[in-house]
Write a protein that holds these residues in place. Sequence first.
Motif, PDB file in Angstrom:
ATOM      1  N   MET A  95       0.853  -1.187   0.000  1.00  0.00           N
ATOM      2  CA  MET A  95       0.000   0.000   0.000  1.00  0.00           C
ATOM      3  C   MET A  95       0.889   1.236   0.000  1.00  0.00           C
ATOM      4  O   MET A  95       2.010   1.217   0.520  1.00  0.00           O
ATOM      5  N   ARG A  96       0.347   2.318  -0.593  1.00  0.00           N
ATOM      6  CA  ARG A  96       1.087   3.581  -0.612  1.00  0.00           C
ATOM      7  C   ARG A  96       0.181   4.702  -0.120  1.00  0.00           C
ATOM      8  O   ARG A  96      -0.985   4.797  -0.516  1.00  0.00           O
ATOM      9  N   PHE A  97       0.752   5.556   0.732  1.00  0.00           N
ATOM     10  CA  PHE A  97       0.016   6.681   1.296  1.00  0.00           C
ATOM     11  C   PHE A  97       0.671   7.982   0.839  1.00  0.00           C
ATOM     12  O   PHE A  97       1.890   8.151   0.973  1.00  0.00           O
ATOM     13  N   TYR A  98      -0.141   8.879   0.291  1.00  0.00           N
ATOM     14  CA  TYR A  98       0.328  10.211  -0.087  1.00  0.00           C
ATOM     15  C   TYR A  98      -0.029  11.166   1.039  1.00  0.00           C
ATOM     16  O   TYR A  98      -1.211  11.378   1.356  1.00  0.00           O
ATOM     17  N   ILE A  99       0.998  11.743   1.664  1.00  0.00           N
ATOM     18  CA  ILE A  99       0.786  12.571   2.852  1.00  0.00           C
ATOM     19  C   ILE A  99       1.458  13.919   2.612  1.00  0.00           C
ATOM     20  O   ILE A  99       2.671  14.070   2.817  1.00  0.00           O
ATOM     21  N   PRO A 100       0.721  14.931   2.169  1.00  0.00           N
ATOM     22  CA  PRO A 100       1.313  16.244   1.881  1.00  0.00           C
ATOM     23  C   PRO A 100       1.470  17.084   3.143  1.00  0.00           C
ATOM     24  O   PRO A 100       0.949  16.763   4.211  1.00  0.00           O
ATOM     25  N   GLY A 101       2.197  18.182   2.997  1.00  0.00           N
ATOM     26  CA  GLY A 101       2.276  19.173   4.065  1.00  0.00           C
ATOM     27  C   GLY A 101       3.298  18.853   5.134  1.00  0.00           C
ATOM     28  O   GLY A 101       4.068  17.886   5.050  1.00  0.00           O
ATOM     29  N   THR A 102       3.296  19.668   6.164  1.00  0.00           N
ATOM     30  CA  THR A 102       4.198  19.518   7.300  1.00  0.00           C
ATOM     31  C   THR A 102       3.396  19.519   8.591  1.00  0.00           C
ATOM     32  O   THR A 102       2.244  19.961   8.637  1.00  0.00           O
ATOM     33  N   VAL A 103       4.005  19.028   9.655  1.00  0.00           N
ATOM     34  CA  VAL A 103       3.377  19.001  10.982  1.00  0.00           C
ATOM     35  C   VAL A 103       4.406  19.463  11.999  1.00  0.00           C
ATOM     36  O   VAL A 103       5.627  19.370  11.764  1.00  0.00           O
ATOM     37  N   PRO A 104       3.970  19.979  13.151  1.00  0.00           N
ATOM     38  CA  PRO A 104       4.924  20.398  14.187  1.00  0.00           C
ATOM     39  C   PRO A 104       5.765  19.219  14.668  1.00  0.00           C
ATOM     40  O   PRO A 104       5.239  18.130  14.917  1.00  0.00           O
ATOM     41  N   LYS A 105       7.054  19.442  14.772  1.00  0.00           N
ATOM     42  CA  LYS A 105       7.944  18.371  15.232  1.00  0.00           C
ATOM     43  C   LYS A 105       7.652  18.029  16.687  1.00  0.00           C
ATOM     44  O   LYS A 105       7.722  16.877  17.097  1.00  0.00           O
ATOM     45  N   ASP A 106       7.298  19.052  17.457  1.00  0.00           N
ATOM     46  CA  ASP A 106       6.905  18.856  18.856  1.00  0.00           C
ATOM     47  C   ASP A 106       5.494  19.403  19.013  1.00  0.00           C
ATOM     48  O   ASP A 106       5.292  20.624  19.003  1.00  0.00           O
ATOM     49  N   PRO A 107       4.481  18.532  19.144  1.00  0.00           N
ATOM     50  CA  PRO A 107       3.086  19.002  19.235  1.00  0.00           C
ATOM     51  C   PRO A 107       2.847  19.962  20.388  1.00  0.00           C
ATOM     52  O   PRO A 107       1.931  20.786  20.336  1.00  0.00           O
ATOM     53  N   GLU A 108       3.660  19.920  21.446  1.00  0.00           N
ATOM     54  CA  GLU A 108       3.456  20.770  22.608  1.00  0.00           C
ATOM     55  C   GLU A 108       4.201  22.095  22.492  1.00  0.00           C
ATOM     56  O   GLU A 108       4.121  22.938  23.388  1.00  0.00           O
ATOM     57  N   ALA A 109       4.944  22.259  21.381  1.00  0.00           N
ATOM     58  CA  ALA A 109       5.718  23.487  21.221  1.00  0.00           C
ATOM     59  C   ALA A 109       4.812  24.666  20.861  1.00  0.00           C
ATOM     60  O   ALA A 109       3.647  24.501  20.513  1.00  0.00           O
ATOM     61  N   GLU A 110       5.394  25.862  20.926  1.00  0.00           N
ATOM     62  CA  GLU A 110       4.634  27.062  20.570  1.00  0.00           C
ATOM     63  C   GLU A 110       4.378  27.096  19.059  1.00  0.00           C
ATOM     64  O   GLU A 110       4.837  26.257  18.313  1.00  0.00           O
ATOM     65  N   GLU A 111       3.658  28.099  18.616  1.00  0.00           N
ATOM     66  CA  GLU A 111       3.298  28.206  17.210  1.00  0.00           C
ATOM     67  C   GLU A 111       4.518  28.303  16.314  1.00  0.00           C
ATOM     68  O   GLU A 111       4.508  27.860  15.172  1.00  0.00           O
ATOM     69  N   ASP A 112       5.584  28.916  16.805  1.00  0.00           N
ATOM     70  CA  ASP A 112       6.798  29.077  16.003  1.00  0.00           C
ATOM     71  C   ASP A 112       7.726  27.875  16.112  1.00  0.00           C
ATOM     72  O   ASP A 112       8.899  27.955  15.765  1.00  0.00           O
ATOM     73  N   GLY A 113       7.220  26.767  16.611  1.00  0.00           N
ATOM     74  CA  GLY A 113       8.048  25.576  16.772  1.00  0.00           C
ATOM     75  C   GLY A 113       8.487  25.004  15.434  1.00  0.00           C
ATOM     76  O   GLY A 113       7.923  25.295  14.381  1.00  0.00           O
ATOM     77  N   GLU A 114       9.504  24.162  15.483  1.00  0.00           N
ATOM     78  CA  GLU A 114      10.069  23.563  14.267  1.00  0.00           C
ATOM     79  C   GLU A 114       9.080  22.568  13.662  1.00  0.00           C
ATOM     80  O   GLU A 114       8.415  21.815  14.376  1.00  0.00           O
ATOM     81  N   GLU A 115       8.972  22.576  12.326  1.00  0.00           N
ATOM     82  CA  GLU A 115       8.064  21.678  11.623  1.00  0.00           C
ATOM     83  C   GLU A 115       8.841  20.620  10.847  1.00  0.00           C
ATOM     84  O   GLU A 115      10.007  20.816  10.507  1.00  0.00           O
ATOM     85  N   GLU A 116       8.147  19.516  10.569  1.00  0.00           N
ATOM     86  CA  GLU A 116       8.767  18.397   9.865  1.00  0.00           C
ATOM     87  C   GLU A 116       7.821  17.892   8.789  1.00  0.00           C
ATOM     88  O   GLU A 116       6.596  18.021   8.905  1.00  0.00           O
ATOM     89  N   ASN A 117       8.398  17.328   7.747  1.00  0.00           N
ATOM     90  CA  ASN A 117       7.594  16.746   6.677  1.00  0.00           C
ATOM     91  C   ASN A 117       6.648  15.701   7.259  1.00  0.00           C
ATOM     92  O   ASN A 117       7.062  14.805   7.988  1.00  0.00           O
ATOM     93  N   ALA A 118       5.342  15.804   6.936  1.00  0.00           N
ATOM     94  CA  ALA A 118       4.340  14.901   7.508  1.00  0.00           C
ATOM     95  C   ALA A 118       4.573  13.461   7.087  1.00  0.00           C
ATOM     96  O   ALA A 118       4.384  12.535   7.878  1.00  0.00           O
ATOM     97  N   ALA A 119       4.986  13.270   5.840  1.00  0.00           N
ATOM     98  CA  ALA A 119       5.233  11.908   5.361  1.00  0.00           C
ATOM     99  C   ALA A 119       6.402  11.275   6.100  1.00  0.00           C
ATOM    100  O   ALA A 119       6.375  10.083   6.435  1.00  0.00           O
ATOM    101  N   ASN A 120       7.433  12.072   6.390  1.00  0.00           N
ATOM    102  CA  ASN A 120       8.592  11.539   7.096  1.00  0.00           C
ATOM    103  C   ASN A 120       8.228  11.130   8.522  1.00  0.00           C
ATOM    104  O   ASN A 120       8.681  10.093   9.020  1.00  0.00           O
ATOM    105  N   MET A 121       7.389  11.926   9.179  1.00  0.00           N
ATOM    106  CA  MET A 121       6.973  11.581  10.539  1.00  0.00           C
ATOM    107  C   MET A 121       6.108  10.320  10.539  1.00  0.00           C
ATOM    108  O   MET A 121       6.241   9.467  11.427  1.00  0.00           O
ATOM    109  N   PHE A 122       5.231  10.198   9.555  1.00  0.00           N
ATOM    110  CA  PHE A 122       4.399   8.993   9.419  1.00  0.00           C
ATOM    111  C   PHE A 122       5.285   7.761   9.194  1.00  0.00           C
ATOM    112  O   PHE A 122       5.066   6.698   9.778  1.00  0.00           O
TER     113      PHE A 122
END
Length: 542
Positions: free
Chosen positions: A169-196
Motif C-alpha cells: 500500500m502507498r500513502f500520499y501525505i502532503p504538508g508539514t506538521v509540528p515536530k513537537d506538538p506541545e511546542a509554541e506556534e513558532d516551533g520547528e516543523e517536519e515533513n508529515a510523510a517523514n513523521m508517518f
Amino acid sequence: MSEKVSQFDDIYLGLSPELGLLRLAQSGLGWKAHKGSPIRMVQETDLKKTYWIRAARNYQLKLHLRDGSIVKFDGFQRDDYEKLKDIIKANYGLQLETKEMSVKGWNWGKTEFQSDNLLFNVSNKEMFEIPLKEVANTSLTAKHEVMIELTGQDGESDKNKKGDQLVEMRFYIPGTVPKDPEAEEDGEEENAANMFYEEIKALADIGEAAPGDGIVLFSETLCLTPRGRYDIDMFPTFLRLRGKTTDYKIAYTSIIKLFLLPKPDDLHVLFVIGLDPPLRQGQTRYPFLVFQFVREEETDVTLNLDEETIATKYEGKLEKKYETRTYEVVSTLFKALTGRRVTIPSEFFKSYHNQSAIKCSMKANEGVLYPLDKSFLFIPKPPTFIPHSEIGSVTFSRVGGGSAVSASRTFDVKFNMKSGVDYSFSSINREEYANLNEFLQNKKIKTKSMDEESTGRYSVMAEDSESEDEDNGKRKRKPVGIQDYGNDMGDEGESSPDEDFVADDSESDVAEEFDEDVSDTASGSGSDNENGGERPPKKSRK
C-alpha cells in the motif's frame, strides 16, 4: 453454584483461517480451535470496551483491552447480536457498542495509530485497519509518499498462500506538521510523510532493534542487485538490510538458496541469496540478492552469542570469534542461521582461462554465467536461475560454417526450456565453446548447432566428440579460492526458475556483425570436416 458459560460455534480468531469455539463466562472469554490446540484467553479484568462490527466474515466482536491491545472474533451471525449484548452486559458490565464502517469507497481520509493497528478513517468512520505486525517493510518512495509492504501471517511464502492477498500500500501525505506538538506556534516543523514513516518503523518493529539483540553486523556491504551499500544486521530469526533510503526485514525462512561464487576477475567473490517471497522495491521484484566481497579482505568479529547457545541451538556450527576472510564468515553465518546449504562452483567446469564462469551478455546486460552441478546461474543483472532438469536443449549459433562465421571471435547460446521459454546469451568468447560443450555433454543435456544463420538449418551434435578430447585434452577441475563445503553442492536444483526474469519471446538475441555475402559453397573450414567426413549436400528448399 457453577459458573454459567455461553458459547458460540464456528468463530474465527483474528486473521486465523481456523474455526473454533468461543466461550464466555463471568471470569472471561476463551477461544479454542476445532482442530489443534491454539487457545486464547481474555480475563474479565482486562476488558475495556467491546464493539459489534460488520466485517468480511459476517459480524465481528472487537475487544479493546486495558493494555491497549485489540482482540477480534469473526464469524457471528446477525441474530447473535442480542444474545451477545446481554451476555457481555451481565458478565462484564460493558455495553456492546455498534460501530459503523465507512463504505463510501473514498481513497482519502485520516490515519490513526491505535495500539498495534493503523486505522484509515473516512468522514470519522473506520474504513480499514492494518495490523502493524503484518508490516514487513516501509520506505519513503517520494517526498510525500510512504510505501508499506505487507507479509503473510506466520511468514508464509507466496506459493503457499491461497487466493489474492494485499502485499503493498502507498500513502500520499502532503504538508508539514509540528515536530513537537506541545511546542509554541513558532516551533520547528517536519515533513508529515517523514513523521508517518518514522512512526510506522517504530510501531512495526522495522527500525532499530533493542541493544544487544543482534548477533553480528556487517557494515557498508556492496550489493550489486539491488544496487547500493547496505548494513547487514543479523538476528536469530531474521536479518535487516539498512540502506540510505530503504530498510528491509527478511526472515530466514524466506531464504531458499545460497551461492558462493568466485568472480572471473580473481579479485572478488559473489554471495548470492535466493528469496521467496522476493524483495520488492516499488514495482520491481528481486528474487535474488547479489553481494560482492573483495577476495582478500579479512574481518575480525565476535558473535553476540554465549558458548552454551552456540553448542546447543546451533550445534557447534558457529564459533564465538572469527578472524578470516569476510566472505567466508558471511557464508558460514548464513548457512548456520538459515539451515540452507551453500552452493559452490562445479568441479566439472573450468573456462579457457581456468575460471568457474564465462563472461557473456543477456540482451543488453553484461554479466557472467556459472555452469553449476544442477543449474546455470547468470548474474548480476538480471539474476537468472536455470535448473538442468528444466532444460529441453541448448542451441549454439555462430560456432562454425561459412568463413565469416568462422572468423567471428564470439558465439551465442540459447537454452530452450521445456516450458517453452528461451534464455539467450551472446558475446561469449569463442575459446569457451569446447569447455561449455563438453560440460553440457557430461550433464547429458541435448545440444544443437546452427550451421548457417541465413538458412536456419540445425544439426544435432554428437554425444561424445573424440576429436575434441584429443585436441583439448582432459583437465582435472577443482574450484579455486573457495571454502570447501563438503556435500553442500547441488541445492540449487530444488526449485524452478523465477518467473520474474523470464525473457521476452518477442525479442531477438543481441545482433552481431557477420558477412551477409558468404557463399554456401565455401569449403575447407575445420568445423565442416572435424570428424573426417565431407560436408553433406545442401537440402533443396520447397
